[in-house]
Design an enzyme around this catalytic site. Structure first.
Site, short mmCIF file in Angstrom:
data_model
loop_
_atom_site.label_atom_id
_atom_site.label_comp_id
_atom_site.label_asym_id
_atom_site.label_seq_id
_atom_site.Cartn_x
_atom_site.Cartn_y
_atom_site.Cartn_z
CG HIS A 94 94.13 -2.80 17.46
ND1 HIS A 94 94.51 -4.03 16.97
CD2 HIS A 94 93.57 -3.04 18.68
CE1 HIS A 94 94.22 -4.97 17.86
NE2 HIS A 94 93.63 -4.40 18.89
CG HIS A 96 89.53 -6.85 18.49
ND1 HIS A 96 90.14 -7.86 19.21
CD2 HIS A 96 90.04 -5.69 18.97
CE1 HIS A 96 90.96 -7.33 20.11
NE2 HIS A 96 90.91 -6.01 19.98
CG ASP A 119 95.93 -5.31 -7.31
OD1 ASP A 119 96.78 -5.44 -8.22
OD2 ASP A 119 94.71 -5.51 -7.47
CG HIS A 170 96.02 -8.80 20.20
ND1 HIS A 170 96.88 -7.85 20.72
CD2 HIS A 170 94.79 -8.24 20.21
CE1 HIS A 170 96.18 -6.77 21.05
NE2 HIS A 170 94.92 -6.98 20.74
CE1 TYR A 228 93.47 -2.42 -12.17
CE2 TYR A 228 94.14 -2.07 -9.90
CZ TYR A 228 93.25 -2.59 -10.82
OH TYR A 228 92.15 -3.26 -10.36
#
Length: 230
Positions: A94, A96, A119, A170, A228
């Site tokens: 997580h 910000h 991709d 958020h 690739y």
């Protein structure tokens, strides 16, 4: 017993910082041990420059602290909920990060405009609707996990194929088979978010990438005959 798990978690958190995905203490990564039913997560409020391997906190899927003298991240309950409900993920991150948060605050999915996006996944990056008041007033971090799963259910998405989400108002969460992959996906999300933002600044009417290119770019990297790599 948990030395290896703590080391994996520590390295992933330091990589999050090295990739400029966090400011101060805003962000966290966890790494899971499925056999023992626990995960390691960054402690709350500890600056990255002060972080040590032994600071990582070991928590079970019911949010009980198994080992550690520091408080686990305030987002621990969200991580636990995802691990409990999505059995094939090995790490959760997580952040910000600026552009990811900007899209989350705009409450918009990130459109698939180009091949960099394709991709990694074949759909827009989903933005979960802002949390209902009843959930905000309840067990907030746990309910953030519910918010994520509800978004994937509503949009009919697979967590194994789409390894990232925006939480409305958020910010982003990402996951993967390992903590390192969760960090990788967090960086991909931030780069794609920035590219999409700039695309709309240059051309507010930019078209979504056509299906043939989405299919080609995703399958050459992830399909059964993939070839690739960079």
């Amino acid at each position: 017993m948990y030395k290896k798990l703590k080391q994996e978690c520590y390295q992933a958190n330091m990589q999050l910082n090295a990739l400029n995905l966090v400011v101060y203490t805003f962000g966290n990564v966890s790494a899971v041990d499925r056999e023992r039913g626990v995960f390691a997560i960054k402690p709350s409020g500890v600056p990255y420059e002060d972080l040590k391997v032994e600071d990582m906190v070991i928590v079970d899927f019911d949010n009980n602290i198994i080992e550690g003298s520091l408080r686990p991240s305030s987002d621990t309950k969200t991580h636990a909920y995802l691990y409990k409900n999505w059995p094939k993920i090995g790490g959760v991150a997580h952040t910000h990060a600026t552009y990811s948060v900007a899209w989350a605050q705009s409450q918009r999915d990130i459109p698939i405009f180009g091949t960099t996006h394709a991709d990694h996944l074949t759909s827009d990056i989903p933005c979960a609707a802002p949390m209902a008041d009843s959930l905000i007033e309840g067990n907030y971090e746990h309910n953030t996990g519910i918010q994520i799963l509800d978004c994937f259910k509503d949009k009919k998405l697979s967590y194994e194929e789409v390894e990232m989400v925006l939480i409305g108002n958020h910010g982003p969460f990402a996951w993967g088979t390992t903590a390192a992959k969760a960090v990788y996906n967090s960086k991909v999300l931030e780069v794609v978010a920035e590219m999409a933002y700039l695309t709309l600044q240059i051309n507010p009417n930019a078209a979504r990438l056509k299906d043939s290119l989405i299919k080609k770019h995703y399958e050459r990297k992830h399909g059964k005959d993939s070839y690739y790599g960079q």
